[in-house]
Design a protein around this motif. Structure first.
Motif, short mmCIF file in Angstrom:
data_model
loop_
_atom_site.label_atom_id
_atom_site.label_comp_id
_atom_site.label_asym_id
_atom_site.label_seq_id
_atom_site.Cartn_x
_atom_site.Cartn_y
_atom_site.Cartn_z
N ALA A 61 29.33 36.54 34.50
CA ALA A 61 29.19 37.72 33.64
C ALA A 61 28.58 38.90 34.40
N TRP A 62 27.59 38.64 35.25
CA TRP A 62 26.96 39.73 35.99
C TRP A 62 27.94 40.40 36.94
N GLN A 63 28.85 39.62 37.53
CA GLN A 63 29.85 40.20 38.43
C GLN A 63 30.85 41.05 37.66
N ARG A 64 31.25 40.59 36.46
CA ARG A 64 32.17 41.37 35.65
C ARG A 64 31.53 42.68 35.20
N TYR A 65 30.21 42.64 34.94
CA TYR A 65 29.53 43.88 34.55
C TYR A 65 29.54 44.89 35.70
N ILE A 66 29.26 44.43 36.90
CA ILE A 66 29.27 45.33 38.06
C ILE A 66 30.66 45.89 38.28
N ASP A 67 31.69 45.03 38.19
CA ASP A 67 33.07 45.50 38.34
C ASP A 67 33.43 46.52 37.27
N TRP A 68 32.97 46.26 36.03
CA TRP A 68 33.26 47.19 34.94
C TRP A 68 32.56 48.52 35.15
N LEU A 69 31.36 48.50 35.70
CA LEU A 69 30.56 49.72 35.86
C LEU A 69 30.97 50.53 37.08
N ILE A 70 31.06 49.89 38.25
CA ILE A 70 31.30 50.65 39.48
C ILE A 70 32.65 50.33 40.13
N GLY A 71 33.39 49.36 39.57
CA GLY A 71 34.71 49.05 40.11
C GLY A 71 34.71 47.81 40.99
#
Length: 431
Positions: A61-71
């Motif tokens: 989940a933390w990786q998906r959040y980073i991808d969602w926020l900064i790509g």
């Protein structure tokens, strides 16, 4: 003022960051198995697992959040080894991802165990040609990272294709030479790309902003009608405190505010849409600019918003006006013989607007993001209905993007309200 603006900017950034974290993880927990919602209850666990991998939902989940926020393109670039380029598909008019291989925009696909490069042509088509590839050795296997035709960075293993299921209009299509790992490419929310809608399969930005434009039009028209009228009625009632005119305005506004939006909306549909047949009962958009070609589509939604908002703002304005008119400096001005109209216009109104301005700014947020009931009743394709449909389906990328947009609007209107105080009362200063 400069320090106030800097503090507001810092608090805005912190607020939006905390909201984005809370929103993302709450939706991640509460959305359930999105693959099951998309594929249906008759899909197999293997099909759902394949679909989760294609959507990147098997990442932490933390990786998906980073991808969602900064790509995700920065970490995908390290794996693919080629710079990325984005072009517009001439058919769908949507953005596509390609790898820039020595000046040629390239994608890849695997067929019968052989890797093919799809080289983009100037007309938007692609020519397939065998690609020897730069296969690398990893844990005793030959792997290749490339960009597939679905805007993913993917990893193939030579001789070990994975069974992948694709959802089509007619059902599922299975192929054996699929990648073993998927990394959906996106630029991130901070760069204007909140991801792909799980409900429509299209970029969220493409589907969100037309809905926002519709809601801004609806809310703008309602605001231009409601707020001046509510302020006028509130001031009129406050000046005539205790008189029949005050009673009529107060009782009418209280009844309008106490009536739920869905009751008012249905009542107006029955009268103007079904019985009199002078206005459209539902807002059917046959083309993107239907609002401007047929303004009658706005009539009933605007009337519903006006009925709900008018009473609340009018009563707040009346209460503030009554308090100001009872103050010592107003009584002194009247006793000195100053014309009553001048006292009201030059002294009372300006101070009486201090309290309603907060309500007005808060109701701007409601008009933008809280018109879900009104838009659902009339089938109006706006931001409220967009959030409702996405939330019911569990399309968290769409809900997150729309919610962050409403947060930006809320913070902006708060700042505008603070600045408006200094205009209404010059004694207010922000350090």
């Amino acid at each position: 003022m400069a320090r106030f603006l800097i503090r507001s900017l810092v608090s805005t950034i912190v607020t939006m960051l905390l909201v984005s974290i809370s929103l993302f993880f709450l939706l991640e927990v509460g959305s359930g198995d999105i693959a099951l919602k998309i594929l249906g209850v008759f899909s197999t666990e293997e099909q759902r697992a394949s679909y989760r991998a294609q959507l990147g939902l098997n990442e932490p989940a933390w990786q998906r959040y980073i991808d969602w926020l900064i790509g995700s393109d920065l970490r995908a670039r390290r794996r693919v080894g080629f710079p990325f380029a984005r072009t517009i598909n001439p058919t769908t008019k949507e953005e596509e991802w390609w790898a820039d291989v020595n000046g040629q925009l390239t994608r890849w696909k695997m067929e019968n165990g052989e890797l093919f490069a799809l080289v983009r042509q100037p007309d938007g088509t692609a020519i397939a040609q065998p690609y020897p590839g730069d296969w690398k050795l990893e844990e005793g296997r030959e792997i290749f990272w490339g960009v597939d035709t679905k805007n993913n960075a993917v990893k193939w293993v030579r001789g070990q294709g994975t069974r992948v299921y694709e959802r089509t209009m007619t059902g599922f299509r299975e192929y054996q030479d699929g990648p073993v790992e998927f990394l959906p490419l996106r630029r991130g929310l901070l760069r204007g790309d909140p991801g792909i809608s799980l409900l429509t399969g299209r970029p969220v930005a493409v589907t969100l902003f037309p809905r926002l434009k519709n809601t801004l039009t609806l809310a703008g028209v309602a605001f231009l009608i409601v707020m001046p009228l509510a302020l006028f009625l509130g001031i009129l009632a406050g000046v005539n405190e205790g008189k029949p005119l005050d009673r009529i305005i107060s009782i009418t506004s209280l009844g309008a505010t106490a009536t739920p939006e869905f009751v008012t909306g249905i009542f107006l549909i029955l009268i103007f849409g079904i019985w009199l047949k002078v206005l459209p009962a539902v807002a059917v958009f046959l083309k993107p600019d239907a609002i401007f070609s047929d303004p009658k589509l706005l009539a009933l939604p605007v009337m519903t918003l006006t009925a709900v908002e008018l009473g609340y703002v009018a009563r707040m304005t009346r209460a503030s006006m009554v308090e100001v008119m009872d103050s010592a400096y107003i009584r002194t001005a009247i006793l000195k013989g100053m014309p009553f109209g001048r006292v009201v216009l030059r002294h009372a109104i300006r101070n009486a607007l201090m309290a309603p301005i907060t309500i007005i700014m808060l109701h701007v947020n409601w008009l933008i993001g809280g018109v879900v009931v009104v838009e659902v009743i009339f089938g109006f394709p706006g931001l409220g209905k967009y959030i409702y449909d996405a939330a019911i389906f569990g399309d968290f990328y769409s809900v997150e993007a729309a919610a962050m947009l409403t947060v930006v609007i809320a913070i902006a209107t708060r700042l505008i309200g603070d600045l408006a105080y200094t205009f209404l009362n010059p004694r207010i200063r922000y350090a």
